[in-house]
Design a protein around this motif. Structure first.
Motif, PDB file in Angstrom:
ATOM      1  N   GLY A 196      12.783 136.312  64.243  1.00  0.00           N
ATOM      2  CA  GLY A 196      13.195 137.268  63.222  1.00  0.00           C
ATOM      3  C   GLY A 196      13.774 136.608  61.990  1.00  0.00           C
ATOM      4  O   GLY A 196      14.677 137.150  61.348  1.00  0.00           O
ATOM      5  N   ILE A 197      13.237 135.435  61.629  1.00  0.00           N
ATOM      6  CA  ILE A 197      13.729 134.737  60.437  1.00  0.00           C
ATOM      7  C   ILE A 197      13.400 135.547  59.184  1.00  0.00           C
ATOM      8  O   ILE A 197      14.238 135.695  58.286  1.00  0.00           O
ATOM      9  N   LYS A 198      12.186 136.066  59.123  1.00  0.00           N
ATOM     10  CA  LYS A 198      11.780 136.869  57.973  1.00  0.00           C
ATOM     11  C   LYS A 198      11.997 138.356  58.265  1.00  0.00           C
ATOM     12  O   LYS A 198      11.656 138.852  59.342  1.00  0.00           O
ATOM     13  N   PRO A 199      12.547 139.096  57.302  1.00  0.00           N
ATOM     14  CA  PRO A 199      12.895 140.499  57.533  1.00  0.00           C
ATOM     15  C   PRO A 199      11.717 141.447  57.347  1.00  0.00           C
ATOM     16  O   PRO A 199      10.800 141.172  56.581  1.00  0.00           O
ATOM     17  N   LEU A 200      11.771 142.568  58.037  1.00  0.00           N
ATOM     18  CA  LEU A 200      10.760 143.607  57.857  1.00  0.00           C
ATOM     19  C   LEU A 200      11.374 144.965  58.222  1.00  0.00           C
ATOM     20  O   LEU A 200      11.679 145.230  59.390  1.00  0.00           O
ATOM     21  N   TYR A 201      11.572 145.804  57.201  1.00  0.00           N
ATOM     22  CA  TYR A 201      12.185 147.125  57.372  1.00  0.00           C
ATOM     23  C   TYR A 201      11.137 148.212  57.156  1.00  0.00           C
ATOM     24  O   TYR A 201      10.136 148.002  56.461  1.00  0.00           O
ATOM     25  N   TYR A 202      11.389 149.394  57.740  1.00  0.00           N
ATOM     26  CA  TYR A 202      10.455 150.501  57.528  1.00  0.00           C
ATOM     27  C   TYR A 202      11.192 151.834  57.597  1.00  0.00           C
ATOM     28  O   TYR A 202      12.309 151.940  58.120  1.00  0.00           O
ATOM     29  N   SER A 203      10.541 152.845  57.039  1.00  0.00           N
ATOM     30  CA  SER A 203      11.072 154.204  57.074  1.00  0.00           C
ATOM     31  C   SER A 203       9.925 155.167  57.355  1.00  0.00           C
ATOM     32  O   SER A 203       8.785 154.919  56.973  1.00  0.00           O
ATOM     33  N   GLU A 204      10.252 156.248  58.035  1.00  0.00           N
ATOM     34  CA  GLU A 204       9.273 157.285  58.363  1.00  0.00           C
ATOM     35  C   GLU A 204       9.737 158.593  57.753  1.00  0.00           C
ATOM     36  O   GLU A 204      10.850 159.053  58.028  1.00  0.00           O
ATOM     37  N   ASN A 205       8.888 159.158  56.924  1.00  0.00           N
ATOM     38  CA  ASN A 205       9.145 160.479  56.369  1.00  0.00           C
ATOM     39  C   ASN A 205       8.001 161.402  56.788  1.00  0.00           C
ATOM     40  O   ASN A 205       6.988 160.940  57.327  1.00  0.00           O
ATOM     41  N   LEU A 206       8.155 162.667  56.536  1.00  0.00           N
ATOM     42  CA  LEU A 206       7.112 163.615  56.888  1.00  0.00           C
ATOM     43  C   LEU A 206       5.819 163.258  56.157  1.00  0.00           C
ATOM     44  O   LEU A 206       5.750 163.319  54.926  1.00  0.00           O
ATOM     45  N   GLY A 207       4.805 162.827  56.914  1.00  0.00           N
ATOM     46  CA  GLY A 207       3.519 162.498  56.323  1.00  0.00           C
ATOM     47  C   GLY A 207       3.441 161.149  55.648  1.00  0.00           C
ATOM     48  O   GLY A 207       2.457 160.864  54.954  1.00  0.00           O
ATOM     49  N   CYS A 208       4.462 160.276  55.839  1.00  0.00           N
ATOM     50  CA  CYS A 208       4.487 159.012  55.103  1.00  0.00           C
ATOM     51  C   CYS A 208       5.232 157.938  55.884  1.00  0.00           C
ATOM     52  O   CYS A 208       6.286 158.191  56.471  1.00  0.00           O
ATOM     53  N   PHE A 209       4.671 156.725  55.879  1.00  0.00           N
ATOM     54  CA  PHE A 209       5.310 155.546  56.471  1.00  0.00           C
ATOM     55  C   PHE A 209       5.393 154.481  55.389  1.00  0.00           C
ATOM     56  O   PHE A 209       4.398 154.199  54.715  1.00  0.00           O
TER      57      PHE A 209
END
Length: 338
Positions: A141-154
């Motif tokens: 996990g040296i490099k970061p990766l974030y995400y979010s989930e919205n209605l109908g969208c990633f």
């Protein structure tokens, strides 16, 4: 480092180009050398580049394989990319660049999602093959990766700030993450973050998102710690650790197309790195030390420790003493980057 971002729509709407522009603006400091975007149906990918390997435009991102339509955005470095490149060429792949980015792209085309198990390095990347968005993060996990989930969208990005800039994120405080923040030395274990609406991909894990918005995770690596069958003496352990460190440094300096430097505090870790680089014969080794004004209760710098290390190994040393007035002036920027 580079910055990556992307949006995947499941509601028949086109990805938001303005939201992507805002995300990339937040990632500009991670990649000051170039910016690129790629749009394909429900997906838009973005990249901010810091050129380290193959400085030419041939390694610009997003990188696209025209035959399959597969597109890649990648942040990191693959240390064994020369060996993988040779293996892929032997299997019939033709390369158009000299860097590690295209190696990931063609490794995916050859081995699919299992390609991550062949990569040695630090990385976070996303691949779109016109059916599935595939994301992966390196083993530690040296490099970061974030995400979010919205209605109908990633959406995904290298920083939470980029996701917040895109909009539509629940910024309420995650109570469990807050508990971890104050009890685990400011560490919040994946997948949580301090925000309810932002998650992070766990180290050594891949994620697949399909056109229906269904998400699956796969753990591709975990540490298998065990004692050697034949016990080692203290001298043997010392030499084994030294050799492992030598090889780790050697892999990193051999592939970089830019000069190597060390942020030198004078502590054990940074001093050891300088010694190992000097042992490898790195020419014109540059070191950098940063200090602040002294306060009545504590010293503001560690130059007394870093200076002797720089002198011992003959580095081209750079010292920066930051006055308190400058610290206070730049404090809002530092907070914004947290």
């Amino acid at each position: 480092m580079c910055g990556i971002a992307g949006e995947f729509r499941f509601d028949n709407a086109a990805p938001d180009a303005e939201a992507m522009a805002r995300m990339l603006a937040k990632l500009a400091r991670r990649g000051p050398d170039a910016e690129g975007q790629h749009a394909d149906g429900p997906v838009r990918l973005g990249h901010r580049r810091l050129a380290i390997i193959d400085l030419s435009p041939r390694s610009a991102q997003p990188m696209l394989d025209a035959a399959s339509g597969t597109a890649l955005v990648f942040n990191g470095t693959i240390y064994n990319y020369p060996e993988l490149r040779a293996e892929l060429i032997a299997r019939g792949h033709a390369f158009h660049s000299d860097g590690d980015t295209e190696v990931i792209l063609r490794a995916y085309l050859e081995w699919g999602e299992a390609c991550v198990e062949r990569l040695h390095g630090m990385f976070a990347f996303a691949l779109w093959n016109r059916e599935t968005l595939f994301l992966a993060r390196d083993r530690l996990g040296i490099k970061p990766l974030y995400y979010s989930e919205n209605l109908g969208c990633f959406r995904f990005a290298s920083t939470p700030q980029a996701l917040l800039a895109a909009g539509g994120v629940d910024t309420g405080i995650d109570a469990v993450a807050l508990h971890h923040l104050f009890t685990l030395h400011a560490v919040v274990p994946a997948p949580r973050t301090i925000f309810n609406g932002v998650r992070k991909l766990a180290p050594g894990t891949t994620m697949s998102v399909n056109v229906r918005g269904e998400i699956s995770h796969r753990k591709y690596w975990s540490l298998q710690a065990q004692r050697p069958v034949v016990p080692k003496s203290e001298a043997e352990w010392t030499e084994a650790i030294h050799e492992s460190l030598r090889q780790a440094v050697k892999k990193r300096i051999e592939i970089a197309d830019v000069k190597v430097g060390v942020l030198l505090s004078g502590g054990l870790d940074s001093s050891l790195l300088v010694a190992l680089l000097a042992e490898q014969g790195v020419p014109d080794l540059m070191t950098f030390s940063v200090g602040f004004e002294d306060q009545p209760e504590e010293r503001g710098n560690e130059f007394e420790y870093s200076d002797p290390v720089a002198e011992m190994y003959g580095t081209r040393h750079h010292k920066y003493l930051i006055p308190n007035s400058e610290v206070l002036r730049r404090l809002p920027e530092a907070v914004d980057a947290m």
